[in-house]
Every structure is written in structure tokens, then in C-alpha cells.
Design a protein around this motif. Structure first.
Motif, PDB file in Angstrom:
ATOM      1  N   TYR A  57      37.440 -43.038  -4.872  1.00 46.81           N
ATOM      2  CA  TYR A  57      38.549 -43.824  -4.315  1.00 46.81           C
ATOM      3  C   TYR A  57      38.104 -44.586  -3.068  1.00 46.81           C
ATOM      4  N   GLN A  58      37.081 -44.074  -2.363  1.00 47.21           N
ATOM      5  CA  GLN A  58      36.545 -44.795  -1.209  1.00 47.21           C
ATOM      6  C   GLN A  58      35.732 -46.009  -1.656  1.00 47.21           C
ATOM      7  N   ILE A  59      35.056 -45.887  -2.783  1.00 45.51           N
ATOM      8  CA  ILE A  59      34.337 -47.036  -3.351  1.00 45.51           C
ATOM      9  C   ILE A  59      35.339 -48.123  -3.732  1.00 45.51           C
ATOM     10  N   GLU A  60      36.472 -47.711  -4.292  1.00 45.10           N
ATOM     11  CA  GLU A  60      37.514 -48.682  -4.630  1.00 45.10           C
ATOM     12  C   GLU A  60      38.039 -49.364  -3.374  1.00 45.10           C
ATOM     13  N   GLY A  61      38.199 -48.593  -2.289  1.00 44.87           N
ATOM     14  CA  GLY A  61      38.647 -49.184  -1.022  1.00 44.87           C
ATOM     15  C   GLY A  61      37.631 -50.163  -0.474  1.00 44.87           C
ATOM     16  N   LEU A  62      36.351 -49.817  -0.563  1.00 41.10           N
ATOM     17  CA  LEU A  62      35.291 -50.732  -0.122  1.00 41.10           C
ATOM     18  C   LEU A  62      35.331 -52.020  -0.932  1.00 41.10           C
ATOM     19  N   TRP A  64      37.830 -53.343  -2.400  1.00 38.66           N
ATOM     20  CA  TRP A  64      39.035 -54.106  -2.051  1.00 38.66           C
ATOM     21  C   TRP A  64      38.847 -54.848  -0.743  1.00 38.66           C
ATOM     22  N   LEU A  65      38.231 -54.184   0.248  1.00 37.56           N
ATOM     23  CA  LEU A  65      37.964 -54.843   1.530  1.00 37.56           C
ATOM     24  C   LEU A  65      37.006 -56.022   1.344  1.00 37.56           C
ATOM     25  N   VAL A  66      35.968 -55.808   0.561  1.00 45.90           N
ATOM     26  CA  VAL A  66      34.997 -56.880   0.310  1.00 45.90           C
ATOM     27  C   VAL A  66      35.667 -58.043  -0.402  1.00 45.90           C
ATOM     28  N   TYR A  67      36.454 -57.748  -1.423  1.00 45.74           N
ATOM     29  CA  TYR A  67      37.143 -58.788  -2.186  1.00 45.74           C
ATOM     30  C   TYR A  67      38.030 -59.635  -1.275  1.00 45.74           C
ATOM     31  N   TRP A  69      37.817 -60.020   1.958  1.00 49.23           N
ATOM     32  CA  TRP A  69      37.014 -60.775   2.937  1.00 49.23           C
ATOM     33  C   TRP A  69      36.511 -62.073   2.325  1.00 49.23           C
ATOM     34  N   TYR A  70      36.046 -62.006   1.080  1.00 49.62           N
ATOM     35  CA  TYR A  70      35.551 -63.209   0.427  1.00 49.62           C
ATOM     36  C   TYR A  70      36.666 -64.206   0.133  1.00 49.62           C
ATOM     37  N   HIS A  71      37.898 -63.727   0.112  1.00 53.00           N
ATOM     38  CA  HIS A  71      39.032 -64.615  -0.126  1.00 53.00           C
ATOM     39  C   HIS A  71      39.778 -64.949   1.166  1.00 53.00           C
ATOM     40  N   ASN A  72      39.167 -64.646   2.314  1.00 53.95           N
ATOM     41  CA  ASN A  72      39.784 -64.961   3.608  1.00 53.95           C
ATOM     42  C   ASN A  72      41.153 -64.301   3.778  1.00 53.95           C
ATOM     43  N   ARG A  73      41.270 -63.072   3.334  1.00 53.82           N
ATOM     44  CA  ARG A  73      42.533 -62.352   3.436  1.00 53.82           C
ATOM     45  C   ARG A  73      42.388 -61.152   4.360  1.00 53.82           C
ATOM     46  N   SER A  74      43.403 -60.908   5.162  1.00 56.68           N
ATOM     47  CA  SER A  74      43.444 -59.686   5.955  1.00 56.68           C
ATOM     48  C   SER A  74      43.769 -58.513   5.038  1.00 56.68           C
ATOM     49  N   SER A  75      43.421 -57.298   5.482  1.00 51.82           N
ATOM     50  CA  SER A  75      43.616 -56.112   4.652  1.00 51.82           C
ATOM     51  C   SER A  75      44.288 -55.013   5.457  1.00 51.82           C
ATOM     52  N   GLN A  88      35.410 -46.089   4.962  1.00 60.03           N
ATOM     53  CA  GLN A  88      35.507 -47.295   4.147  1.00 60.03           C
ATOM     54  C   GLN A  88      35.262 -48.539   5.003  1.00 60.03           C
ATOM     55  N   CYS A  89      35.814 -48.542   6.216  1.00 58.49           N
ATOM     56  CA  CYS A  89      35.593 -49.676   7.116  1.00 58.49           C
ATOM     57  C   CYS A  89      34.129 -49.760   7.542  1.00 58.49           C
ATOM     58  N   CYS A  90      33.526 -48.610   7.835  1.00 61.10           N
ATOM     59  CA  CYS A  90      32.107 -48.587   8.207  1.00 61.10           C
ATOM     60  C   CYS A  90      31.255 -49.149   7.076  1.00 61.10           C
ATOM     61  N   SER A  91      31.554 -48.748   5.854  1.00 64.78           N
ATOM     62  CA  SER A  91      30.805 -49.229   4.699  1.00 64.78           C
ATOM     63  C   SER A  91      30.961 -50.733   4.525  1.00 64.78           C
ATOM     64  N   PHE A  92      32.168 -51.210   4.773  1.00 68.30           N
ATOM     65  CA  PHE A  92      32.435 -52.652   4.678  1.00 68.30           C
ATOM     66  C   PHE A  92      31.622 -53.438   5.693  1.00 68.30           C
ATOM     67  N   LEU A  93      31.574 -52.966   6.939  1.00 69.11           N
ATOM     68  CA  LEU A  93      30.802 -53.669   7.971  1.00 69.11           C
ATOM     69  C   LEU A  93      29.314 -53.655   7.644  1.00 69.11           C
TER      70      LEU A  93
END
Length: 211
Positions: A57-62, A64-67, A69-75, A88-93
Motif C-alpha cells: 500500500y506504500q508503493i501505491e502511495g508512492l 500516486w504521489l509521483v503521478y 507530481w507529473y501532472h502538476n497536482r497537489s496531493s 511514502q513522502c521520503c520515497s517520493f523525494l
């Protein structure tokens, strides 16, 4: 009618934008994906997370955050407590640093109780340089900015490069030092305990100056 409107809004947010409306980020991602076979979401823990492992579920969250970001959307991550939103945020950064060569600067605004937690998790899960920007004395924060923010080289300053990758601070310090912080072009703003942004008044709105 109201239900239909809500469905339309949901579909417009959750669906992929038409290709002509893709942001520069997504065009860039599609190009590098063709070369590195990164197209599509992560199906397992990325190999750049210092040997750590994410739950599914953390991979799914990552993803979603990446997706977003590429679409210029806040999460907004609204998982239950202790389900790893910080991870999840650490992984995204770290994804941005490794896959997009975006070394920051990233800003994390958190309650004072979360300062060391964020630093500890970032250092455990990433290779990002983390600086805690917090002290009740203005002179101490001035010293942090002087010694921990900028390189001596004018070339680094001109290119917008900072010594740190991630700056972790509190709401109070962010408001007090807004004039200094808003001049930095933050690549990502993470707001921990974001429910405080819904409190009426001008103080929460000041964080919008940091975007």
C-alpha cells in the motif's frame, strides 16, 4: 444532478489529461521512460531506497504521489496513523532526486514534535542532506541560513543550488522567517498535519507564498 456533478469532477481529477494538455514534467517523463523502461508505476520497492522495503500500500502511495507530481497536482495523504505516510513522502523525494535529477530544495513544514522524526526517516530511507531549521533565537536561525544554506561560490548561488536537499521547519518559524523562505524556489512543499491549514485566519494562508 448533484451526484452527477460530483462524478464529473471526480473523473476529471482521477483520469489522465489529454496528451495535448500534459505538462512539461510529463513530456520529460515519457521521454526518459522510453530510454530507461520506467514507464508506468512502481510494482515493487524502488532499488534506490537504501535497502529498505515498502509495503504494497506504500508503493501505491508512492505511485500516486509521483503521478500527481507529473501532472502538476497537489496531493493529500490521508492514511490512518502509523501507516507510513512519512516513508511514502521520503520515497517520493528520493524518486525526484534519482529519476528526475531534482536535488531540491524541498521544504517540510511540521509541528515541532515532528522535526526529529522527519530528519530520522529521511536519513534512514534516502541519501538526501537534511537540515533542521528551528530555533527560538533569531540570531541562531540567521547563523543556520549563513552556514547551512548557501555555498560560497557565486556560481552555485546563481544556479539556485543549496547545501541542503531538504529543509525541515515548523509552522511558527516558517511564518516568522517568511521573507527569507519565500525567496527560495522550492521544488516540493510538504505540510505535515495539514489539517491546520483549514483553521480560519491569515496565518495558514501565508504558507501559499512558499509554493
Amino acid at each position: 444532478s448533484t451526484k452527477s456533478t460530483h462524478c464529473t469532477k471526480y473523473l476529471s481529477f482521477s483520469g489522465s489529461p489529454i496528451r495535448s494538455n500534459w505538462s512539461r514534467r510529463l513530456w520529460h517523463f515519457s521521454r526518459i521512460s522510453a530510454r530507461t523502461h520506467l514507464l508506468g508505476p512502481y510494482s515493487e520497492t524502488p532499488d534506490f531506497l537504501c535497502g529498505k522495503h515498502l509495503r504494497q500500500y506504500q508503493i501505491e502511495g508512492l505511485n500516486w504521489l509521483v503521478y500527481n507530481w507529473y501532472h502538476n497536482r497537489s496531493s493529500i495523504l490521508a492514511d490512518e496513523v502509523c501507516l507510513g505516510k512519512t516513508v511514502q513522502c521520503c520515497s517520493f523525494l528520493e524518486h525526484l532526486r534519482i529519476r528526475e535529477s531534482t536535488r531540491g530544495p524541498f521544504l517540510i513544514v511540521t509541528p515541532q514534535s515532528g522535526l526529529l522524526h522527519w530528519k530520522r526517516e529521511l536519513e534512514a530511507w534516502t541519501n538526501l542532506n537534511v537540515v533542521i531549521y528551528h530555533d527560538q533565537k533569531v540570531q541562531s536561525r540567521d547563523a543556520i541560513r549563513e552556514h547551512e544554506f548557501f555555498y560560497d561560490s557565486e556560481g552555485h548561488r546563481h544556479r539556485g543550488l543549496y547545501k541542503f536537499n531538504v529543509l525541515v521547519t515548523t509552522y511558527a518559524v516558517a511564518r516568522s522567517d517568511m521573507e527569507s523562505l519565500k525567496n527560495i524556489q522550492w521544488r516540493v512543499l510538504v505540510v505535515d498535519e495539514g489539517a491546520s491549514l483549514s483553521v480560519p485566519g491569515d496565518e495558514p494562508k501565508q504558507l501559499h507564498h512558499l509554493q
